[in-house]
Design a protein around this motif. Structure first.
Motif, PDB file in Angstrom:
ATOM      1  N   LEU A 105      65.769  66.080  81.084  1.00 33.06           N
ATOM      2  CA  LEU A 105      64.747  66.851  80.600  1.00 33.06           C
ATOM      3  C   LEU A 105      63.996  66.342  79.432  1.00 33.06           C
ATOM      4  CD1 LEU A 105      63.747  69.728  80.449  1.00 33.06           C
ATOM      5  CD2 LEU A 105      65.621  70.493  79.228  1.00 33.06           C
ATOM      6  N   GLN A 122      57.511  75.808  84.147  1.00 26.28           N
ATOM      7  CA  GLN A 122      58.241  76.208  85.125  1.00 26.28           C
ATOM      8  C   GLN A 122      58.751  75.340  86.007  1.00 26.28           C
ATOM      9  OE1 GLN A 122      57.154  80.224  86.517  1.00 26.28           O
ATOM     10  NE2 GLN A 122      57.694  79.486  88.776  1.00 26.28           N
ATOM     11  N   PHE A 125      61.634  73.261  84.582  1.00 23.36           N
ATOM     12  CA  PHE A 125      62.804  74.002  84.655  1.00 23.36           C
ATOM     13  C   PHE A 125      63.443  74.228  85.946  1.00 23.36           C
ATOM     14  CE2 PHE A 125      61.586  76.181  80.393  1.00 23.36           C
ATOM     15  CZ  PHE A 125      62.406  75.385  79.647  1.00 23.36           C
ATOM     16  N   THR A 129      67.145  72.934  87.004  1.00 24.74           N
ATOM     17  CA  THR A 129      68.133  73.728  87.417  1.00 24.74           C
ATOM     18  C   THR A 129      68.453  73.429  89.024  1.00 24.74           C
ATOM     19  OG1 THR A 129      66.615  75.443  88.123  1.00 24.74           O
ATOM     20  CG2 THR A 129      67.713  75.811  86.118  1.00 24.74           C
ATOM     21  N   SER A 223      65.943  79.086  86.020  1.00 29.17           N
ATOM     22  CA  SER A 223      64.670  78.417  85.731  1.00 29.17           C
ATOM     23  C   SER A 223      63.774  79.597  85.319  1.00 29.17           C
ATOM     24  CB  SER A 223      64.331  77.656  87.053  1.00 29.17           C
ATOM     25  OG  SER A 223      64.004  78.413  88.144  1.00 29.17           O
ATOM     26  N   LEU A 226      64.408  80.647  81.793  1.00 26.70           N
ATOM     27  CA  LEU A 226      63.983  79.736  80.824  1.00 26.70           C
ATOM     28  C   LEU A 226      62.408  79.697  80.597  1.00 26.70           C
ATOM     29  CD1 LEU A 226      66.338  76.894  81.652  1.00 26.70           C
ATOM     30  CD2 LEU A 226      66.498  78.095  79.532  1.00 26.70           C
ATOM     31  N   SER A 227      61.852  79.976  81.852  1.00 26.48           N
ATOM     32  CA  SER A 227      60.417  80.019  81.933  1.00 26.48           C
ATOM     33  C   SER A 227      60.002  81.250  80.873  1.00 26.48           C
ATOM     34  CB  SER A 227      59.868  79.902  83.206  1.00 26.48           C
ATOM     35  OG  SER A 227      60.086  78.741  83.890  1.00 26.48           O
TER      36      SER A 227
END
Length: 342
Positions: A105, A122, A125, A129, A223, A226-227
């Motif tokens: 990351l 996105q 992420f 993941t 994901s 998080l996005s």
């Protein structure tokens, strides 16, 4: 679609029934009422399985936990919980995520930042993941999150499958089944994705359905959360600054690599921000239910075995009657995180 359903649910006090033609048995009840949802998911859970229509739509998931009911669901649940509660599981998650942050990351984000480029957060992420889930479940890091962001068929197949499964909720069953037989549009993509999943997972182990269900859960839910969280942060600098201050306070001058689960448990403001993002944009926005026997919900709505029930968690997070007062939406004056006023 979710916003439209929310507007209708607000006008209908949280529950409304869509009546299909009498000869099709396609009545649909949509609800965001807490009493109804608690009744179906807890108090009278045994009478509200996912039903055959759910299994038809999500045939890709086979006999995994998301597609099963009754005894098979209980077996999957006990098996999954035994893994999640294993004393070595949380330390394994902590180690796996730290390694992926450091080796995957941060190098990608540092490169994008140094070049001042735009990037699809996105997608980053999702790759993050995907790799961590593969490592946890299959002991195999596909390394889809790399500086070149190369095309990884299995990782992309999840997105193609998800879009096709969503369209099955919108289109009549006869239409998408015809598309499936003829290999057209999204159904063609779904068929191709299924072949990719088989090829990828069977190389690692034989329990394809169970692993595929957990991979979808691990990749897409995390994901998505998080996005949306970083999308909301980007629209509210005040919240971002408070979270950064809390991180700096917890670090106390140490390197970020020393951070562990214990430190995160003490970060109250970060936890509140993440919960607010999950309220507004739940990774699982809705769920299907189908009564095994005729019943009456707490709101007084009668349902039977032909009724398709949609639990709208997305709408539930936007109901003033649940959260109290008026919801102030993000618009610059209030910032990115809506707050319940009242």
């Amino acid at each position: 679609m979710h916003d439209y359903a929310t507007r209708i649910l607000k006008l209908a006090n949280g529950t409304f029934m869509i009546k299909g033609p009498w000869f099709t048995n396609t009545d649909m009840l949509v609800t965001s009422d807490p009493a109804n949802i608690h009744y179906m998911l807890s108090k009278n859970f045994s009478n509200y399985p996912k039903g055959p229509e759910f299994r038809s739509i999500f045939d890709l998931l086979g006999d995994g936990i998301f597609n099963s009911d009754h005894e098979l669901w209980e077996l999957h649940r006990k098996t999954t919980m035994s893994v999640l509660k294993h004393p070595e599981f949380l330390p394994l998650i902590e180690t796996t995520f730290k390694m992926k942050v450091e080796n995957g990351l941060l190098p990608v984000l540092n490169l994008v930042s140094s070049r001042r480029e735009e990037t699809d957060l996105q997608e980053i992420f999702q790759r993050f993941t995907f790799d961590t889930t593969c490592t946890l479940l299959l002991v195999y890091d596909r390394e889809s999150l790399s500086i070149d962001l190369s095309f990884v068929p299995c990782e992309k197949a999840f997105t193609e499958a998800k879009e096709a499964l969503f369209m099955r909720h919108v289109l009549p069953e006869r239409v998408w089944k015809m598309q499936k037989r003829l290999g057209l549009w999204k159904e063609k993509k779904l068929s191709e994705a299924s072949k990719v999943f088989n090829e990828f997972i069977y190389k690692c182990l034989d329990l394809k359905d169970a692993v595929l269900n957990l991979m979808i859960a691990g990749r897409d839910t995390t994901s998505t959360a998080l996005s949306w969280f970083f999308y909301l942060l980007a629209r509210n600098r005040r919240v971002e600054e408070k979270i950064l201050d809390e991180i700096e306070h917890q670090l106390g001058g140490r390197e970020w690599g020393s951070f562990g689960l214990k430190e995160f448990e003490e970060m109250v403001y970060l936890h509140g921000g993440m919960c607010e993002a999950l309220r507004l944009y739940p990774p699982v926005a809705l769920e299907h239910k189908s009564p095994a026997r005729a019943d009456v919900l707490p709101t007084g709505h009668a349902v039977d075995e032909h009724t398709r029930i949609i639990l709208s968690f997305y709408s539930m997070g936007r109901m003033e009657g649940i959260w109290g007062g008026r919801i102030a939406w993000s618009s610059g004056q209030k910032g990115g995180f809506p707050v319940a006023e009242g």
